[in-house]
Design an enzyme around this catalytic site. Sequence first.
Site, mmCIF file in Angstrom:
data_model
loop_
_atom_site.group_PDB
_atom_site.id
_atom_site.type_symbol
_atom_site.label_atom_id
_atom_site.label_comp_id
_atom_site.label_asym_id
_atom_site.label_seq_id
_atom_site.Cartn_x
_atom_site.Cartn_y
_atom_site.Cartn_z
ATOM 1 N N MET A 1 0.845 -1.198 0.000
ATOM 2 C CA MET A 1 0.000 0.000 0.000
ATOM 3 C C MET A 1 0.882 1.251 0.000
ATOM 4 O O MET A 1 0.417 2.349 0.291
ATOM 5 C CB MET A 1 -0.934 -0.011 1.206
ATOM 6 C CG MET A 1 -1.894 -1.196 1.168
ATOM 7 S SD MET A 1 -3.428 -0.933 2.034
ATOM 8 C CE MET A 1 -2.838 -0.626 3.678
ATOM 9 N N LEU B 1 6.757 3.204 1.493
ATOM 10 C CA LEU B 1 7.629 2.039 1.649
ATOM 11 C C LEU B 1 8.691 2.239 2.726
ATOM 12 O O LEU B 1 9.191 3.344 2.927
ATOM 13 C CB LEU B 1 8.310 1.740 0.307
ATOM 14 C CG LEU B 1 7.354 1.538 -0.874
ATOM 15 C CD1 LEU B 1 8.146 1.339 -2.166
ATOM 16 C CD2 LEU B 1 6.416 0.359 -0.639
ATOM 17 N N HIS C 1 9.299 -3.430 3.251
ATOM 18 C CA HIS C 1 8.874 -3.621 1.857
ATOM 19 C C HIS C 1 10.081 -3.894 0.955
ATOM 20 O O HIS C 1 10.019 -4.712 0.037
ATOM 21 C CB HIS C 1 8.190 -2.353 1.331
ATOM 22 C CG HIS C 1 6.926 -1.988 2.040
ATOM 23 N ND1 HIS C 1 6.824 -0.859 2.821
ATOM 24 C CD2 HIS C 1 5.709 -2.593 2.084
ATOM 25 C CE1 HIS C 1 5.598 -0.778 3.298
ATOM 26 N NE2 HIS C 1 4.901 -1.817 2.876
ATOM 27 N N MET D 1 8.940 -2.672 11.636
ATOM 28 C CA MET D 1 8.711 -1.595 10.667
ATOM 29 C C MET D 1 7.267 -1.638 10.186
ATOM 30 O O MET D 1 6.720 -2.707 9.905
ATOM 31 C CB MET D 1 9.647 -1.758 9.483
ATOM 32 C CG MET D 1 11.075 -1.615 9.901
ATOM 33 S SD MET D 1 11.925 -0.491 8.829
ATOM 34 C CE MET D 1 13.524 -0.465 9.610
ATOM 35 N N SER D 2 6.664 -0.464 10.077
ATOM 36 C CA SER D 2 5.289 -0.345 9.601
ATOM 37 C C SER D 2 5.099 1.054 9.045
ATOM 38 O O SER D 2 5.642 2.020 9.599
ATOM 39 C CB SER D 2 4.314 -0.558 10.769
ATOM 40 O OG SER D 2 3.018 -0.107 10.411
ATOM 41 N N SER D 3 4.310 1.163 7.971
ATOM 42 C CA SER D 3 4.019 2.502 7.434
ATOM 43 C C SER D 3 3.276 3.326 8.477
ATOM 44 O O SER D 3 3.312 4.555 8.454
ATOM 45 C CB SER D 3 3.166 2.388 6.170
ATOM 46 O OG SER D 3 3.826 1.576 5.230
ATOM 47 N N ARG D 4 2.569 2.658 9.379
ATOM 48 C CA ARG D 4 1.768 3.377 10.382
ATOM 49 C C ARG D 4 2.612 3.920 11.532
ATOM 50 O O ARG D 4 2.095 4.691 12.346
ATOM 51 C CB ARG D 4 0.665 2.469 10.932
ATOM 52 C CG ARG D 4 -0.420 2.193 9.908
ATOM 53 C CD ARG D 4 -1.642 1.522 10.516
ATOM 54 N NE ARG D 4 -2.771 1.535 9.620
ATOM 55 C CZ ARG D 4 -3.179 0.502 8.874
ATOM 56 N NH1 ARG D 4 -2.526 -0.635 8.916
ATOM 57 N NH2 ARG D 4 -4.228 0.608 8.074
#
Length: 280
Positions: free
Chosen positions: A30, A33, A37, A182-185
């Site tokens: 989504m 990155l 990712h 790790m997370s985009s959020r």
Amino acid sequence: MQTFNTINDIQNWCRDQKRQGKSIGLVPTMGYLHAGHLALAAEARSRCDIVVVSIFVNPIQFGVGEDFEDYPRDLRRDSNLLEQAGVDALFAPSVREMYPVGYGSYVEVTGEITEKLSRPGHFRGVTTVVSKLFNICLPDLAFFGQKDAQQAMVIEKMVKELNFPLQIIRVPIIREADGLAMSSRNVYLNPDQRSQALVLNQSLQKAREAIMAGERDTDRVRNLLQATIGTSPEANVDYAEIYDATTLADVKEIDGSVLIALAVRFGTTRLIDNLIVEVQ
Ligand code: PAF
């Protein structure tokens, strides 16, 4: 790297690659990155002739009041990162391209795995978009992060039961230096929440240590998880569970391979993390 925005264009391009005998690796994302990712893309690069990454913030996997509108987006930055990672094609469709007006076809995985998921509507959105991406990009291998272990399991079940002619590859969780997955959020967290969020990994490590020291009772391990997470004043546990790592069945006595899975909110930000522990 070539960028495609329409289904027709990427599908024709992927068909052409396959006609030339090339294998395709797909990394669905989504966007926004991070190193997690890029680890998926690197794994795809090492195993496939052609690497396709999709970036699509999929509206149908967000519930009412969730963060679809606010989900972080930066296509230019993402595109540069993918170019540097040696990705061959980026597929970045619009919402209308994926779901034209009047769209009405959905893919749903049911059964024991999904009954215990805390966001069933979310997984219907995920399996629908992932099915579409498989049909559009024609991958031989598709890469998913172990961080969302439940998502990976649901997709594996879908692939098996609907006979998609491809293989799912799970890639291990990538963590920040201090252990936060790790997370985009993670960008939503304020500095205080960011440091409190370390309790996720800390509680998983404590649970692992207890199991390695001989603890086999899941209630006691669950209590340990809750107590460790509870030391963070802003943490709100959505779930802290111990499952059979291959079936997601509930486990009473720890034996074999178990998945310790967490979903915890810090303010409005919901973070997930997990760990697989093997015992003889
Ligand atoms: O894991 C994600 O980022 C999403 O759920 C996915 C698999 C790209 C589907 O939208």
